[in-house]
Scaffold this motif. Sequence first.
Motif, PDB file in Angstrom:
ATOM      1  N   THR A  94       0.834  -1.347   0.156  1.00  0.00           N
ATOM      2  CA  THR A  94       0.056  -0.035   0.188  1.00  0.00           C
ATOM      3  C   THR A  94       0.791   1.275   0.152  1.00  0.00           C
ATOM      4  O   THR A  94       0.120   2.561   0.014  1.00  0.00           O
ATOM      5  CB  THR A  94      -0.907  -0.102   1.232  1.00  0.00           C
ATOM      6  OG1 THR A  94      -0.314  -0.010   2.337  1.00  0.00           O
ATOM      7  CG2 THR A  94      -1.915  -1.056   1.221  1.00  0.00           C
ATOM      8  N   ALA A 101       1.452   5.779   1.776  1.00  0.00           N
ATOM      9  CA  ALA A 101       0.285   4.760   2.273  1.00  0.00           C
ATOM     10  C   ALA A 101      -0.604   5.624   3.051  1.00  0.00           C
ATOM     11  O   ALA A 101      -1.880   5.031   3.231  1.00  0.00           O
ATOM     12  CB  ALA A 101       0.859   3.855   3.254  1.00  0.00           C
ATOM     13  N   ALA A 106      -5.851  -3.310   5.138  1.00  0.00           N
ATOM     14  CA  ALA A 106      -5.963  -2.032   4.130  1.00  0.00           C
ATOM     15  C   ALA A 106      -7.347  -1.611   3.847  1.00  0.00           C
ATOM     16  O   ALA A 106      -7.567  -0.495   3.704  1.00  0.00           O
ATOM     17  CB  ALA A 106      -5.285  -2.646   2.832  1.00  0.00           C
ATOM     18  N   ALA A 136      -7.140   2.235   2.274  1.00  0.00           N
ATOM     19  CA  ALA A 136      -5.960   2.158   1.735  1.00  0.00           C
ATOM     20  C   ALA A 136      -6.092   1.890   0.126  1.00  0.00           C
ATOM     21  O   ALA A 136      -7.018   1.269  -0.293  1.00  0.00           O
ATOM     22  CB  ALA A 136      -4.744   1.280   2.366  1.00  0.00           C
ATOM     23  N   ILE A 185      -4.604   0.187  -2.818  1.00  0.00           N
ATOM     24  CA  ILE A 185      -3.801  -1.179  -2.780  1.00  0.00           C
ATOM     25  C   ILE A 185      -3.167  -1.104  -3.995  1.00  0.00           C
ATOM     26  O   ILE A 185      -3.641  -0.882  -5.309  1.00  0.00           O
ATOM     27  CB  ILE A 185      -4.865  -2.211  -2.770  1.00  0.00           C
ATOM     28  CG1 ILE A 185      -5.321  -2.422  -1.207  1.00  0.00           C
ATOM     29  CG2 ILE A 185      -3.824  -3.592  -2.912  1.00  0.00           C
ATOM     30  CD1 ILE A 185      -6.643  -3.567  -1.273  1.00  0.00           C
TER      31      ILE A 185
END
Length: 420
Positions: free
Chosen positions: A11, A91, A250, A255, A257
Amino acid sequence: MIKELKRVVITGMGAITPLGNTVNEFWNNIIAGRSGVRLITKFDSTHFKTKIAAEVKDFNATDYFERNEARKYDLFTQYAIAAADEAINNAGINFEMLNKNKIGVIWGSGNGGIQTFQDQVEEFVKGNRQPRFNPYFIPKIIADIPSGAISIRYGLRGLNFSTVSACASSNNAIIDACNYIRLGKADMIITGGSEAPINESSIGGFNASKALSTNNEDPKGASMPFDVKRDGFVLGEGAGALIVESLECAIKRGATILAEIVGTGMAADAYHLTGTHPDGEGAYLGMLDGLEDAGIGASEIDYINAHATSTHMGDESELKAISRVFGQRPDMNIGATKSMTGHLLGAAGVIETIICVKAIRESRIPPTINTSEVEHEYSDKFNFTLGKTQEKVVRYAMNNTFGFGGHIATLILKKYENDN
């Protein structure tokens, strides 16, 4: 009760390299086919056979640390922290919103603080062997300090250690990170590797082992992987960092990816301290292990970022191994990006993993520069991506790294698809 293994994703990414001190700057130069190799500026190389290297440019420690803090760290640790900072920002992580007890750091380096070691021993000898060692001498030289320093910087109390497997070190760090997350031992791990080996000790030592290119008249053209005229690798330096986390973590924090890690392969040449097995036995086994772990066939790999350092024995043995695994695949791209970056030793694996992630996300495969005449037996078997970037959809990418001692580490990355 056997737990189901967690899926693992990337990420965030950070980079300090001979071609730029951010991921975007680095990638733009890689795609443009530029070389980071120049005449050495870090020391007087007059009396050395090799006078070229791929040095990091325009790195200022005080951009990342207070001056007093910077003094505590060898350059390889400074590079590590700088790359980790970028990866964390990339990230979008707010550590205060996460369980820091489940966030770890695994970092790789083959040489550790070799500049500090050289400097301190020289001071010892100059001082008539009187012990005037810096109080930070030991923590500056040992290879595990980047992982400790990163965890201290962000208060991360999860698993924390270093991997040392020569030029496979950072790929081994990523593999360990992947496997610990799969097992649920961590939710997130900062991983990667760093090296700062461009000094008299490293150049002199590698020259003695006849590993380095001596094409001092043409620094930018000196690294020519797979070419029949190759004469050795070009030493590089820098760092790369990845944020690796469980898919569940994630998604929960929203997040972006970048790619999924689906296969890890490890093996050993069991042959020679510095030379690769002439038939690429370890590389062959490592790639098979990675494919089996990913649950895919060789035909599904679209791109291999090869270890390809530009040494005679190493490049040929890797081509033999690739041929054994993949047969004849003119549709599959092989790239040798050390032609541009030089060989970052323990940091090579993570830098080349970043390249694989970018290739997957942007459907562009970087060129192999300087190579004009590939080893004849293999020239028609694969697409060596010679000379310029090629547009191509990449669903699966493989990254090979091999280290002195016969260490083999292979990663397989996949384009993230949320429906499987």
